[in-house]
Design a protein around this motif. Structure first.
Motif, short mmCIF file in Angstrom:
data_model
loop_
_atom_site.label_atom_id
_atom_site.label_comp_id
_atom_site.label_asym_id
_atom_site.label_seq_id
_atom_site.Cartn_x
_atom_site.Cartn_y
_atom_site.Cartn_z
N LEU A 34 0.68 -1.28 -0.39
CA LEU A 34 0.27 -0.33 0.15
C LEU A 34 1.47 0.94 0.08
N ALA A 35 2.00 1.08 0.71
CA ALA A 35 2.96 2.16 0.99
C ALA A 35 3.60 3.02 -0.58
N SER A 36 3.95 1.55 -1.11
CA SER A 36 4.55 2.04 -2.57
C SER A 36 4.34 2.50 -3.06
N ARG A 37 2.71 1.83 -3.20
CA ARG A 37 1.93 2.20 -4.70
C ARG A 37 1.65 3.75 -3.66
N ILE A 38 1.55 4.21 -3.00
CA ILE A 38 1.03 5.44 -3.00
C ILE A 38 1.91 6.34 -2.82
N ALA A 39 2.97 5.95 -2.51
CA ALA A 39 4.66 7.24 -2.46
C ALA A 39 4.40 6.85 -4.03
N THR A 40 4.44 5.83 -4.96
CA THR A 40 3.90 5.74 -6.38
C THR A 40 3.76 7.45 -6.59
N VAL A 41 2.22 7.32 -6.78
CA VAL A 41 1.39 8.10 -7.46
C VAL A 41 1.95 10.02 -6.55
N LEU A 42 2.53 10.10 -5.24
CA LEU A 42 2.19 10.81 -4.57
C LEU A 42 3.59 11.94 -5.48
N ARG A 43 4.02 10.86 -5.83
CA ARG A 43 5.58 11.00 -6.29
C ARG A 43 4.98 11.84 -8.15
N GLY A 44 4.41 11.41 -8.60
CA GLY A 44 4.05 11.68 -9.97
C GLY A 44 4.82 10.58 -10.70
N LYS A 45 5.60 9.17 -10.50
CA LYS A 45 6.39 8.23 -11.28
C LYS A 45 5.37 7.29 -11.89
N ASP A 46 3.57 7.41 -12.17
CA ASP A 46 2.99 6.87 -12.84
C ASP A 46 2.37 7.81 -14.17
N THR A 49 5.17 12.60 -17.21
CA THR A 49 5.49 14.10 -17.74
C THR A 49 6.02 13.88 -15.92
N PHE A 50 6.65 12.42 -15.34
CA PHE A 50 7.55 13.05 -14.50
C PHE A 50 8.61 13.18 -14.57
N THR A 51 8.93 13.95 -13.64
CA THR A 51 10.06 14.71 -13.90
C THR A 51 11.21 15.11 -12.22
N PRO A 52 11.87 14.75 -11.80
CA PRO A 52 12.70 13.74 -10.99
C PRO A 52 12.61 14.63 -10.05
N HIS A 53 12.99 16.78 -9.69
CA HIS A 53 13.06 17.40 -9.19
C HIS A 53 12.00 18.15 -8.86
N VAL A 54 10.88 18.18 -9.87
CA VAL A 54 9.52 19.24 -9.59
C VAL A 54 8.46 18.41 -8.92
N THR A 56 5.52 16.17 -9.61
CA THR A 56 3.77 15.78 -10.60
C THR A 56 2.79 15.43 -9.39
N GLY A 57 3.27 14.90 -8.70
CA GLY A 57 2.00 13.93 -8.49
C GLY A 57 0.59 14.52 -7.66
N ASP A 58 -0.40 13.43 -7.77
CA ASP A 58 -1.20 13.45 -7.40
C ASP A 58 -1.77 14.36 -5.64
N VAL A 111 5.35 5.41 4.08
CA VAL A 111 4.72 6.47 3.04
C VAL A 111 6.41 7.36 2.68
N LYS A 112 6.44 8.49 3.87
CA LYS A 112 7.62 8.90 4.32
C LYS A 112 8.92 8.53 3.96
N GLY A 113 8.94 7.18 4.43
CA GLY A 113 10.08 6.62 4.37
C GLY A 113 10.92 6.16 2.99
N MET A 114 9.55 5.96 1.99
CA MET A 114 9.75 6.07 0.75
C MET A 114 9.80 7.54 -0.28
N LEU A 115 10.48 8.79 0.54
CA LEU A 115 10.30 9.28 0.04
C LEU A 115 10.84 10.65 -0.57
N PRO A 116 11.66 11.19 -1.02
CA PRO A 116 13.03 11.55 -1.46
C PRO A 116 13.05 12.42 0.44
N LYS A 117 14.41 12.39 1.19
CA LYS A 117 15.50 12.57 1.97
C LYS A 117 15.23 14.40 2.01
#
Length: 154
Positions: A34-46, A49-54, A56-58, A111-117
């Motif tokens: 669940l946490a990895s799926r949420i982290a992917t959507v929050l970050r916008g990797k799905d 238009t994913f851009t690492p430094h912006v 772009t997530g939902d 989820v916090k552990g799966m996001l950039p620090k």
């Protein structure tokens, strides 16, 4: 001769305009998946238009956080650990107590552990809304159910 196609890089204003709201029911779903799926959507990797430094997530709303699934004997054995920095300031709290007192915390921490620090990771985490019960106050945003892999889309 055609030149090479340019790479796309999202602008912060464009990314904010294209945000959607998703709702996911945590009942019976394993915490890590669940946490990895949420982290992917929050970050916008799905998104294409994913851009690492912006950002772009939902936005993601999680309901029924207290009914999240832990496999094996993690419910009895898993511990949350913290330290105040003082001598003797080491504290552990069993997962059962955390789930009883603050059902939102385990999902938020996972989820916090799966996001950039960095500052971007902290900004992304503000788009996560977790609720212990089945109700949430975000009906005005008209959230859609987040498709879960292996689940039929109805």
């Amino acid at each position: 001769m055609n030149p090479e196609p340019k790479s796309y890089s999202a602008k912060p204003a464009e990314a904010r305009a294209a945000r959607r709201w998703w709702v996911i029911d945590a009942e019976g779903k394993p915490l890590g998946r669940l946490a990895s799926r949420i982290a992917t959507v929050l970050r916008g990797k799905d998104k294409p238009t994913f851009t690492p430094h912006v950002d772009t997530g939902d936005f993601v709303i999680v309901v029924n956080a207290q009914k999240v699934l832990l496999t094996g004997r993690k419910l009895e054995q898993k511990q949350y650990v913290r330290h105040s920095g003082e001598p003797g300031g080491f504290r552990t709290v069993p997962y059962e107590l955390v789930l009883e007192r603050k059902p939102e915390l385990p999902i938020t921490k996972a989820v916090k552990g799966m996001l950039p620090k960095n500052t971007l990771g902290r900004e992304i985490l503000t788009k996560l809304k977790v609720y212990g019960g089945p109700d949430h106050p975000h009906a005005a945003q008209q959230p859609q159910p987040l498709p879960w892999p292996g689940q039929s889309n109805q």
